[in-house]
Enzyme design. Structure first.
Site, short mmCIF file in Angstrom:
data_model
loop_
_atom_site.label_atom_id
_atom_site.label_comp_id
_atom_site.label_asym_id
_atom_site.label_seq_id
_atom_site.Cartn_x
_atom_site.Cartn_y
_atom_site.Cartn_z
CD GLU A 68 -2.96 0.99 2.29
OE1 GLU A 68 -2.89 0.03 3.08
OE2 GLU A 68 -3.86 1.84 2.31
N GLY A 70 1.13 5.70 -1.18
CA GLY A 70 0.46 6.98 -1.00
C GLY A 70 -0.81 7.11 -1.84
CG ASP A 187 7.52 9.83 -3.93
OD1 ASP A 187 8.52 10.08 -3.23
OD2 ASP A 187 6.57 9.13 -3.52
N1 ATP Z 1 3.84 -2.84 -11.44
C1 ATP Z 1 4.15 -3.42 -10.30
N2 ATP Z 1 4.63 -4.68 -10.29
C2 ATP Z 1 4.95 -5.28 -9.13
N3 ATP Z 1 4.82 -4.70 -7.92
C3 ATP Z 1 4.34 -3.45 -7.86
C4 ATP Z 1 3.98 -2.74 -9.05
N4 ATP Z 1 3.56 -1.51 -8.69
C5 ATP Z 1 3.64 -1.45 -7.35
N5 ATP Z 1 4.11 -2.60 -6.85
C6 ATP Z 1 4.35 -2.91 -5.45
O1 ATP Z 1 3.21 -2.56 -4.72
C7 ATP Z 1 3.56 -1.98 -3.48
C8 ATP Z 1 2.87 -0.64 -3.30
O2 ATP Z 1 3.35 0.20 -4.33
P1 ATP Z 1 3.08 1.74 -4.37
O3 ATP Z 1 3.86 2.26 -5.50
O4 ATP Z 1 1.64 2.03 -4.36
O5 ATP Z 1 3.60 2.26 -3.00
P2 ATP Z 1 5.07 2.49 -2.44
O6 ATP Z 1 6.02 2.66 -3.55
O7 ATP Z 1 5.34 1.39 -1.47
O8 ATP Z 1 4.84 3.84 -1.65
P3 ATP Z 1 4.66 5.32 -2.21
O9 ATP Z 1 3.24 5.51 -2.56
O10 ATP Z 1 5.10 6.13 -1.08
O11 ATP Z 1 5.51 5.43 -3.43
C9 ATP Z 1 5.07 -1.87 -3.46
O12 ATP Z 1 5.61 -2.93 -2.74
C10 ATP Z 1 5.44 -2.01 -4.90
O13 ATP Z 1 6.66 -2.62 -5.03
#
Ligand code: ATP
Length: 569
Positions: A68, A70, A187
């Site tokens: 999860e 932002g 970010d």
């Molecule tokens: N395309 C994708 N393939 C595999 N895993 C993903 C993908 N996109 C996001 N994730 C995984 O999902 C989780 C949440 O991702 P998200 O980018 O929403 O949040 P974050 O990077 O943990 O936080 P922030 O929102 O602060 O960037 C993370 O562990 C990320 O590695």
């Protein structure tokens, strides 16, 4: 009887209003279909129903939850229709865009396409549900790979780290320079860089807020909330919410530091003075002898000192306090393209290739091929081939030919025991040469002249890049944070063992990437890499520097200081 009219009237009324509703619905449906058809002409984005995505993620089951962030929760799913594995980002309902606004934003995101960006596959805007569907990237985040390396896997070696940095820089350069209007990431951080199975980096979570016109150093005030992550956010951004592409360059510098050190951007488990990676690194930047102490111990000293010096220098430039003093990501990218080719001992496995922004450069180079390249150019090696990207074929081929020719020249030079470098000129004195040579007509390179140097100067969009085989030389007129000088250098050093001692000693004077305190503007800003150690130099160099006015595409010097000089305005 009278009931009939009573019955019939409302019925009739009902029937006519329901017909109207049906008509409206049909019209709406037709319009939606034509809108969708229009959209699909412009984009390959798929529009998913909520049901399809619920099925794909087993009804958003906890076991499918990847994490999860932002913007909301991310689930792993498999599309029933195609079997494709995807990451489904269910955006928080709080602060949702209206349907139209959401679609506009998503459609523009859908047009972004680069091997170092996670591809948006489609979206869903169903009722109050807003979901984005991305390619699933299976290798985890860069953060996890650095902080929690899998026990069954070797820690990432130096070259891999530089390749990841290079790939991430390419993704960012695409967003900054290739997309119009440019996308500021906001970010960038190690947890937003996903790695595929081959450790190819893919930036995710970009462009959820696209910015309007204006880029570079034009400061853009943000109407939306300040984003970013402490430890990665540029100081000017965290202070006042001012955001430019240079804020992304700062964050990139932090990521590069993480790759070098395997430390976290912010680590509250460490002593106070080590918690913030940039603050911890600042004093070390001023003392190149301490650079090796920064490096991740898991690398077990398997990296070249030159490569390390240059990587640290790039990172230190990126994280400078003053945004205008930070390099452009395109320059960083070019510099990293060389570092990512060096192996542990600093010798590139492949011929360095530059990615030209300006195709006219390769045209300009091919114009000189007959003079520069032998009639039977060497066949490209497998390494060369694998480094070639389809759009850059022509420029890359030209470079190959030139490099091949340069190799031949070098061999001849060696045979004739002409160990002194071609014109003995210092790379720093390019400008003098340029001025002297501007009015001279192009001259063919004399193949028989063993000491003749092959020096190619060409227009790199608004940057000039000098190639001489192997060494990257790039000058920085940037102010370091402390006003002191930060130094490093890079060279491919492929032939350095053969070089005369005398030359090596001379080169020791130019041991570092110097951040000169001249200008703070981009126009005069340049990156300078120079030889930084005692390994010598074969007078083969590549330098980057930007010029504002004249467009110079070719300069080929011979040992007498004469040059082939080709200018365009
Ligand atoms: N395309 C994708 N393939 C595999 N895993 C993903 C993908 N996109 C996001 N994730 C995984 O999902 C989780 C949440 O991702 P998200 O980018 O929403 O949040 P974050 O990077 O943990 O936080 P922030 O929102 O602060 O960037 C993370 O562990 C990320 O590695």
């Amino acid at each position: 009887m009278h009931c009939f009219p009573c019955f019939s009237t409302p019925r009739n009324k009902k029937s006519s209003s329901s017909d109207e509703a049906n008509n409206n619905e049909v019209k709406l449906h037709e319009r939606r279909q034509s809108d969708e058809a229009e959209q699909s002409e412009e984009t390959t984005l798929k529009i998913f129903s909520f049901r399809e995505l619920a099925t794909a993620t087993k009804n958003f089951r906890q076991e499918c939850l990847l994490g999860e962030g932002g913007f909301g929760r991310v689930y792993k799913g498999t599309l029933k229709s195609t079997g494709q594995v995807v990451a489904v980002k269910q955006l928080d309902k709080h602060g949702l865009h209206g349907n139209k606004e959401f679609q506009t934003e998503v459609l523009s995101l859908g047009q972004l396409d680069h091997p170092n960006l996670v591809k948006l596959v489609g979206y869903c805007a169903d009722g109050d549900q807003r979901l984005l569907v991305y390619d699933y990237i299976s290798g985890g985040t860069l953060e996890d790979n650095l902080q929690e390396p899998k026990p069954d896997r070797e820690p990432m070696d130096w070259t891999m780290r530089m390749q990841i940095a290079y790939g991430a820089a390419q993704g960012l350069e695409y967003l900054h320079d290739k997309v119009d209007p440019p996308v500021i990431y906001r970010d960038l951080k190690a947890s937003n860089i996903l790695l595929d199975n081959d450790l190819c980096p893919k930036l995710c979570d970009f462009g959820l807020h696209k910015l309007g016109p204006g880029t570079g150093d034009k400061m853009m005030a943000l109407s939306s909330r300040v984003m970013g992550t402490y430890g990665y956010s540029a100081p000017e951004y965290t202070r006042g919410g001012t955001l430019t592409t240079k804020s992304d360059v700062y964050s990139f510098g932090v990521v590069l530091l993480e790759l070098i050190t395997s430390r976290k951007a912010l680590d509250t488990t460490k002593p106070n003075d080590e918690q913030n990676l940039v603050s911890w690194a600042q004093p070390i930047f001023r003392d190149p002898k301490r650079y090796p102490d920064m490096v991740d111990p898991l690398l077990k000293k398997k990296f070249s000192e030159r490569g390390l010096n240059q990587a640290v220098a790039i990172a230190s430039m990126c994280v400078q306090e003053e945004p205008t003093a930070r390099p452009l990501i395109s320059d960083v990218m070019v510099a990293l393209s060389f570092l990512s080719m060096s192996t542990e001992d600093g010798i590139p496995t492949a011929v360095p290739m530059l990615s030209f922004k300006d195709k006219s450069m390769s045209i300009a180079l091919s114009r000189h091929d007959s003079n520069l390249v032998s009639p039977t150019p060497e066949v490209a090696t497998e390494d060369d081939k694998s480094s070639t990207s389809s759009d850059e074929d022509s420029s890359v081929d030209n470079e190959k030919e030139m490099v091949s020719n340069k190799k031949k020249k070098k061999k001849l030079e060696e045979e004739d025991s002409l160990t002194e470098s071609d014109d003995g000129s210092d790379s720093n004195s390019d400008d003098e040469h340029e001025n002297d040579q501007e009015s001279q007509p192009p001259k063919p390179v004399d193949e028989k002249n063993q000491a003749q140097s092959l020096k190619i100067k060409y227009r790199y969009s608004w940057e000039d890049v000098d190639i001489n085989e192997g060494r990257l030389s790039s000058k920085s007129s940037q102010k370091s944070n402390d006003g002191g000088s930060i130094s490093s250098g890079y060279e491919s050093n492929k032939d350095h063992d053969d070089l005369p001692k005398e030359k090596e000693e001379k080169e020791e004077d130019h041991t570092h990437l110097e951040h000169m305190q001249s200008s703070k503007t981009d126009d005069s800003q340049s990156i300078y890499f120079d030889d930084d150690d005692d390994s010598g130099d074969d007078n083969e160099e590549v330098s980057l520097h930007r010029v504002k006015s004249e467009v110079e595409v070719g300069s080929f010097e011979d040992d007498s200081g004469d040059s082939l000089h080709h200018t365009e305005s």
